[in-house]
Design a protein around this motif. Sequence first.
Motif, PDB file in Angstrom:
ATOM      1  N   LEU A  36      86.773  30.359 -38.726  1.00 39.63           N
ATOM      2  CA  LEU A  36      86.353  29.138 -38.488  1.00 39.63           C
ATOM      3  C   LEU A  36      86.177  28.905 -37.072  1.00 39.63           C
ATOM      4  N   ALA A  37      87.152  29.338 -36.066  1.00 40.76           N
ATOM      5  CA  ALA A  37      87.194  29.211 -34.832  1.00 40.76           C
ATOM      6  C   ALA A  37      85.874  29.686 -34.084  1.00 40.76           C
ATOM      7  N   HIS A  38      85.609  31.075 -34.681  1.00 38.49           N
ATOM      8  CA  HIS A  38      84.365  31.732 -34.044  1.00 38.49           C
ATOM      9  C   HIS A  38      83.321  31.164 -34.472  1.00 38.49           C
ATOM     10  N   ALA A  39      83.234  30.524 -35.817  1.00 38.62           N
ATOM     11  CA  ALA A  39      81.859  29.592 -36.348  1.00 38.62           C
ATOM     12  C   ALA A  39      81.583  28.562 -35.253  1.00 38.62           C
ATOM     13  N   LEU A  56      89.728  22.138 -30.398  1.00 45.19           N
ATOM     14  CA  LEU A  56      89.889  22.221 -31.805  1.00 45.19           C
ATOM     15  C   LEU A  56      91.032  23.347 -32.026  1.00 45.19           C
ATOM     16  N   THR A  57      91.877  22.812 -32.706  1.00 41.02           N
ATOM     17  CA  THR A  57      92.892  23.783 -33.272  1.00 41.02           C
ATOM     18  C   THR A  57      92.748  24.084 -34.939  1.00 41.02           C
ATOM     19  N   LEU A  58      92.149  24.901 -35.091  1.00 44.97           N
ATOM     20  CA  LEU A  58      91.811  25.004 -36.509  1.00 44.97           C
ATOM     21  C   LEU A  58      92.588  25.926 -37.216  1.00 44.97           C
ATOM     22  N   LEU A  59      93.730  24.975 -37.991  1.00 45.07           N
ATOM     23  CA  LEU A  59      94.633  25.770 -39.079  1.00 45.07           C
ATOM     24  C   LEU A  59      94.650  25.139 -40.389  1.00 45.07           C
ATOM     25  N   ASN A  60      93.491  24.589 -40.888  1.00 42.01           N
ATOM     26  CA  ASN A  60      93.099  24.213 -42.188  1.00 42.01           C
ATOM     27  C   ASN A  60      92.411  25.331 -42.864  1.00 42.01           C
ATOM     28  N   PRO A  61      93.273  26.339 -43.865  1.00 46.04           N
ATOM     29  CA  PRO A  61      92.606  27.109 -44.592  1.00 46.04           C
ATOM     30  C   PRO A  61      91.620  26.695 -45.726  1.00 46.04           C
ATOM     31  N   ASN A  62      91.640  25.380 -46.009  1.00 44.76           N
ATOM     32  CA  ASN A  62      90.513  24.838 -46.907  1.00 44.76           C
ATOM     33  C   ASN A  62      89.635  24.447 -46.161  1.00 44.76           C
ATOM     34  N   ALA A  63      89.564  24.226 -44.805  1.00 43.48           N
ATOM     35  CA  ALA A  63      88.245  23.615 -44.106  1.00 43.48           C
ATOM     36  C   ALA A  63      87.064  24.674 -44.477  1.00 43.48           C
ATOM     37  N   THR A  64      85.844  24.382 -44.395  1.00 45.67           N
ATOM     38  CA  THR A  64      84.756  25.196 -44.482  1.00 45.67           C
ATOM     39  C   THR A  64      83.809  24.918 -43.133  1.00 45.67           C
ATOM     40  N   ALA A  65      82.812  26.123 -42.834  1.00 51.99           N
ATOM     41  CA  ALA A  65      81.989  26.044 -41.600  1.00 51.99           C
ATOM     42  C   ALA A  65      81.206  24.616 -41.592  1.00 51.99           C
ATOM     43  N   THR A  66      80.699  24.257 -43.019  1.00 50.60           N
ATOM     44  CA  THR A  66      80.129  22.840 -42.984  1.00 50.60           C
ATOM     45  C   THR A  66      80.988  21.795 -42.579  1.00 50.60           C
ATOM     46  N   ASP A  67      82.182  21.697 -42.928  1.00 43.36           N
ATOM     47  CA  ASP A  67      83.166  20.645 -42.410  1.00 43.36           C
ATOM     48  C   ASP A  67      83.173  20.596 -40.745  1.00 43.36           C
ATOM     49  N   ILE A  68      83.278  21.720 -40.415  1.00 42.60           N
ATOM     50  CA  ILE A  68      83.411  22.044 -38.830  1.00 42.60           C
ATOM     51  C   ILE A  68      81.923  21.790 -38.078  1.00 42.60           C
ATOM     52  N   GLU A  69      80.706  22.011 -38.926  1.00 37.50           N
ATOM     53  CA  GLU A  69      79.579  21.491 -38.410  1.00 37.50           C
ATOM     54  C   GLU A  69      79.601  19.912 -38.496  1.00 37.50           C
ATOM     55  N   GLU A  70      80.187  19.413 -39.453  1.00 38.50           N
ATOM     56  CA  GLU A  70      80.030  17.875 -39.453  1.00 38.50           C
ATOM     57  C   GLU A  70      81.032  17.157 -38.312  1.00 38.50           C
TER      58      GLU A  70
END
Length: 503
Positions: A391-394, A468-482
């Motif tokens: 997710l961080a790379h995305a 961004l500190t991305l530690l939610n394994p249920n988050a998706t690339a779409t969530d990060i786009e939003e």
Amino acid sequence: MPQHARLTALSSSPRAPHSPFDLAVPTWPLASTVVDRDRGPLPAGLPAAVLRRTAETLGEPRVPSTGVGESAALDLIAGLLDENGIDLSHPHAAAHLQPPVLQVAVDADALASASNASMDTYDSGPATLAIEQWVVRALAGLAGFGPAADGVLTPGGSISNLLAVLIARDSAAAAAGLDVRRHGVSGMLRPVVFCSELAHFSVQRACAALGLGEQAAVTIPSDDDFRMRLDVLADELARPGRTPIAVVATAGTTDYGSIDPIAAIAELARPYGAWVHADAAYGFGALFSDRLAPLLAELPCADSVTLDLHKIGWQPAATSMLLVADRDRFTALGRSVDYLNPADDIDSGLDGLLGRSLQTTRRPDAVKVATTLTAYGRAGLGRMLDTCHELAHAAAARVVADSNLELLAPVALTTVLFRVAGHGLDATALDAVQGEVRRRLLTSGQVLIGRTKVPARGGRPAAVALKLTLLNPNATATDIEELLDLVVATGHDVLSAGGEGAA
């Protein structure tokens, strides 16, 4: 249905399958106290208003003469957490090294609390003593330490670092023929502790707490990869007139996830008798991942390691640990107290872990760790971390592709440093824009992101960054786009208003 009953139903249902790998796309069972799934990660409103309405619901700040009963009290507090608390399970919660927590860890933590065991003596909690020692041995093995290793759970990474510097101080004093515990540090020749300029501030706090003074923490500049510069460290170690107590290498800096060259640091430090401590509070979790574990291949070169499983580990806070390569280093902490662990009881096997900690009563935090490790294993936790790393790379790729945003550092673990682009603005105005964007997002309740300051590099001045500190394994690339769409839109509003409110 009572509020607290609804919360239990939310966090526990639907239950995970027997193995998380039974799902084609695993949804990890994370706990939350928030029932309203339509709200964001924070309550909307200015901080003063949110705090005021929470306090007003609690009523006059006094201990009531009579209570309202268990159910009503739980409903009250659960309602406050639902309406005005944080929801770290929300995919737009990405500010700090503060992850959502696994439901199984919450359940196990309740078991630990119900036992009310303490870790100081055998008769204060025999099963939990064995559980902590099992967890310590398991994680020491994961770190690459040998059979002589030992460790202790602590109330947080700052305390783990304090304990490491304390052991280093005592070791350096003993080498000089001094008993610093009885006589203090006045007999030591200007003791110093070296760390990177990017090291956690707890190193300075530890020096202050141990009577060395914050100025004893000598900071070493970092290179273009945000790692401690070895050439400067070598020069500083060689300076006469002081006693090098320790060198603290950071294995996973808070902002960048960068990892200092531990083996080379150890090679420089050892001739001076300096203790080598690796603060891996953030980075240790990389060992769960086959992909990322090589980043920490040099960890066994350290004398001690701090790790926080309430970061990468998805445990309720606080779940920190200090590991030492040689258990004899804990000797100076040993205590025999008549009412707790007299010598004859120790000889009979009734001792506990009092001699591992600055605490006496210490709750059995290892219970939740042992449960989580047993439930998911290294593979399960590794998959969670790999998801967050991807997710961080995305997110970084999206930032690079968007002319409204600017990437400020490469991704190492799970953090992304960037900023809203402000073409034509000077550095001061651009920094102010970042702060205003973050504040508007936070008070909207929609997005929770962090901020920091990137040091000057390559002719570019120091700059305020969004993080961004991305530690939610249920988050998706779409969530990060939003999430990034909301950042861009808010940035546009701030810039269109001429940065109004950004000063």
